[in-house]
Enzyme design. Structure first.
Site, short mmCIF file in Angstrom:
data_model
loop_
_atom_site.label_atom_id
_atom_site.label_comp_id
_atom_site.label_asym_id
_atom_site.label_seq_id
_atom_site.Cartn_x
_atom_site.Cartn_y
_atom_site.Cartn_z
N TYR A 298 2.96 9.79 0.13
CA TYR A 298 4.20 9.10 0.56
C TYR A 298 5.30 9.39 -0.01
O TYR A 298 6.39 9.11 0.70
CB TYR A 298 3.96 7.71 0.99
CG TYR A 298 2.31 7.21 1.68
CD1 TYR A 298 1.63 8.17 2.24
CD2 TYR A 298 2.09 5.76 1.56
CE1 TYR A 298 0.41 7.61 2.75
CE2 TYR A 298 0.85 5.38 2.12
CZ TYR A 298 0.14 6.37 2.75
OH TYR A 298 -1.11 6.03 3.25
N HIS B 60 -7.39 9.52 -2.09
CA HIS B 60 -6.86 9.63 -0.58
C HIS B 60 -7.85 10.32 0.40
O HIS B 60 -8.00 9.63 1.31
CB HIS B 60 -5.45 10.27 -0.54
CG HIS B 60 -4.69 9.74 0.26
ND1 HIS B 60 -3.44 9.67 0.23
CD2 HIS B 60 -4.61 9.26 1.65
CE1 HIS B 60 -2.53 8.81 1.15
NE2 HIS B 60 -3.44 8.85 2.18
N ASP C 131 1.05 -1.29 0.09
CA ASP C 131 0.07 -0.07 0.01
C ASP C 131 0.78 1.28 0.19
O ASP C 131 1.62 1.58 1.07
CB ASP C 131 -1.03 0.19 1.15
CG ASP C 131 -1.85 1.22 1.22
OD1 ASP C 131 -3.15 1.02 0.74
OD2 ASP C 131 -1.23 2.19 1.80
N LYS D 76 -2.72 6.02 -4.27
CA LYS D 76 -3.70 7.04 -3.83
C LYS D 76 -3.61 8.18 -4.38
O LYS D 76 -2.39 8.84 -4.45
CB LYS D 76 -4.02 6.95 -2.29
CG LYS D 76 -3.99 5.67 -1.37
CD LYS D 76 -4.10 5.75 -0.13
CE LYS D 76 -3.78 4.46 0.70
NZ LYS D 76 -2.48 4.48 0.92
N1 LIG Z 1 -5.60 6.37 3.71
C1 LIG Z 1 -5.20 7.12 4.66
O1 LIG Z 1 -5.40 8.30 4.83
C2 LIG Z 1 -4.03 6.42 5.37
C3 LIG Z 1 -3.64 7.18 6.68
C4 LIG Z 1 -2.65 6.58 7.44
C5 LIG Z 1 -2.25 5.23 7.08
N2 LIG Z 1 -2.54 4.66 6.14
C6 LIG Z 1 -2.02 3.27 5.56
O2 LIG Z 1 -2.05 2.66 6.67
C7 LIG Z 1 -0.61 1.91 6.93
C8 LIG Z 1 -0.66 1.60 8.35
O3 LIG Z 1 -0.95 2.85 9.11
P1 LIG Z 1 0.04 3.44 9.96
O4 LIG Z 1 1.48 3.56 9.40
O5 LIG Z 1 -0.36 4.80 10.53
O6 LIG Z 1 0.42 2.86 11.28
P2 LIG Z 1 0.37 1.42 11.91
O7 LIG Z 1 0.24 0.31 10.79
O8 LIG Z 1 -0.85 1.17 12.93
O9 LIG Z 1 1.68 1.50 13.08
C9 LIG Z 1 2.95 1.69 12.49
C10 LIG Z 1 3.90 1.61 13.78
O10 LIG Z 1 3.74 0.49 14.49
C11 LIG Z 1 5.01 -0.02 14.51
N3 LIG Z 1 5.04 -1.20 14.54
C12 LIG Z 1 4.80 -2.11 13.44
N4 LIG Z 1 4.59 -3.48 13.55
C13 LIG Z 1 4.61 -3.56 15.17
C14 LIG Z 1 4.70 -4.54 15.93
N5 LIG Z 1 4.37 -6.01 15.40
N6 LIG Z 1 4.88 -4.59 17.30
C15 LIG Z 1 5.07 -3.08 17.55
N7 LIG Z 1 5.15 -2.18 16.92
C16 LIG Z 1 5.00 -2.24 15.77
C17 LIG Z 1 5.79 0.63 13.68
O11 LIG Z 1 7.06 0.84 14.05
P3 LIG Z 1 8.47 0.28 12.96
O12 LIG Z 1 8.08 0.59 11.60
O13 LIG Z 1 9.65 1.33 13.42
O14 LIG Z 1 8.44 -1.10 13.24
C18 LIG Z 1 5.03 2.01 13.36
O15 LIG Z 1 5.60 2.76 14.38
C19 LIG Z 1 0.06 3.08 6.26
O16 LIG Z 1 1.66 2.63 6.36
C20 LIG Z 1 -0.56 3.35 5.22
O17 LIG Z 1 -0.04 2.44 4.41
C21 LIG Z 1 -3.61 5.25 5.14
#
Ligand SMILES: NC(=O)c1ccc[n+]([C@@H]2O[C@H](COP(=O)([O-])OP(=O)(O)OC[C@H]3O[C@@H](n4cnc5c(N)ncnc54)[C@H](OP(=O)(O)O)[C@@H]3O)[C@@H](O)[C@H]2O)c1
Length: 282
Positions: free
Chosen positions: A49, A107, A44, A74
């Site tokens: 990004y 997005h 994704d 997106k």
């Molecule tokens: N459509 C939208 O508006 C939107 C908005 C936000 C995000 N997104 C998408 O959704 C994806 C996921 O959301 P997100 O990036 O906000 O956050 P997330 O996946 O909820 O969390 C990522 C954080 O959690 C840590 N982490 C990951 N796996 C872990 C585990 N097994 N144990 C402990 N900590 C862990 C990561 O650290 P490390 O990386 O340091 O390991 C990072 O700090 C994004 O990357 C993006 O592709 C979309």
């Protein structure tokens, strides 16, 4: 790899790798390449990004046949509009080094329903031109969906929204099911809040995790998957990338799912889509 079929018959892996805040260059390249080697088949990314070039290079260098990898990008929230949706996909495809994406998403919605409707028409063209195998939206609440459904020829196949134990989005999911629109969760770990032992989510999640001998992160991912929600956790840490992938092997019971559903507090850790100043307003 666990998959689910979208309304148009396209199969999409239920677990993917998120790449928000994964830096363009070696970080995005190495992370995506590693994840693909580990078995991920769904990546994704997004124009906002700024890592599409490295993501695309990693996909190419993985040596995995293109048709085996599901790639989402997106449309930049500042570039909404009919022609913009069409032109911007070409910009993304060039950066990614691909002929098509598997999923192309708006997005963020604009507060202008007319602009969202016009943008959606452009998305439909991208689908009809086969530059996107599926099209969808992100951060659309019920009123945003309602307005584009009024003029859509093709309904969105997905809606990617903030969804996690603090904001379980069960009502939105029910509403979307009426139109066969699948939910993709973002921000599953609530910017770290699910891991805070003093927070309101940890204890309940830990109970489910301990019962299945898994981690709290895996319990969150398995919970989403059990509810039929696509999950795209982000990590740049090799051990966590694998840990997250293995969550798809976990089978939670109905009771486990309900226990996590009950942790809901309507808590957003990301921007409310109705209060978003960085999108094109009209
Ligand atoms: N459509 C939208 O508006 C939107 C908005 C936000 C995000 N997104 C998408 O959704 C994806 C996921 O959301 P997100 O990036 O906000 O956050 P997330 O996946 O909820 O969390 C990522 C954080 O959690 C840590 N982490 C990951 N796996 C872990 C585990 N097994 N144990 C402990 N900590 C862990 C990561 O650290 P490390 O990386 O340091 O390991 C990072 O700090 C994004 O990357 C993006 O592709 C979309």
């Amino acid at each position: 790899m666990l998959t689910k079929t979208l309304a148009n018959g396209v199969k999409m892996p239920m677990l993917g790798l998120g790449t928000f805040l994964v830096g363009e260059g070696p970080e995005a390249y190495d992370t995506v390449l590693q994840a693909l080697k580990d078995g991920y088949r769904h990546i994704d990314t997004a124009q906002m990004y700024f890592n599409e070039e490295s993501v695309g290079r990693a996909i190419k260098d993985s040596g995995i046949p293109r048709e085996e990898i599901f790639v989402t990008t997106k449309l930049n929230a500042r570039k909404l509009g009919y022609q913009e949706a069409i032109d911007e996909l070409n910009v993304s495809l060039k950066k990614l080094g691909l002929d098509y994406v598997d999923l192309y998403i708006i997005h963020w919605p604009s507060p202008s329903f007319e602009l969202n409707q016009a943008t959606w028409k452009g998305m439909e063209v991208c689908y009809q031109n086969k530059k996107a195998r599926a099209i969808g939206v992100s951060n659309f609440k019920i009123h945003h969906l309602d307005s584009i459904l009024k003029t859509a020829k093709i309904y969105p196949m997905v809606n990617q929204v903030e969804m996690h134990p603090g904001l379980n989005q069960t009502s939105l999911q029910k509403y979307m099911a009426k139109y066969d629109i699948q939910m993709i969760s973002y921000g599953p770990f609530m910017k770290g809040e699910v891991f805070n032992p003093d927070g309101p989510y940890f204890e309940g999640l830990k109970q489910v995790a301990d019962k299945h001998h898994i981690t709290v992160a895996q319990a969150v991912i398995a919970w989403g998957l059990a509810r039929g929600v696509f999950m795209i956790p982000k990590s740049v840490t090799p051990k966590r990338i694998i840990e997250n992938l293995h969550a798809q092997d976990v089978e939670l019971t109905k009771e486990d799912v309900e226990a996590i559903n009950l942790l809901n507090r309507g808590r957003r850790v990301y921007t409310d889509p109705d209060n978003n100043s960085f999108v094109k307003q009209a």
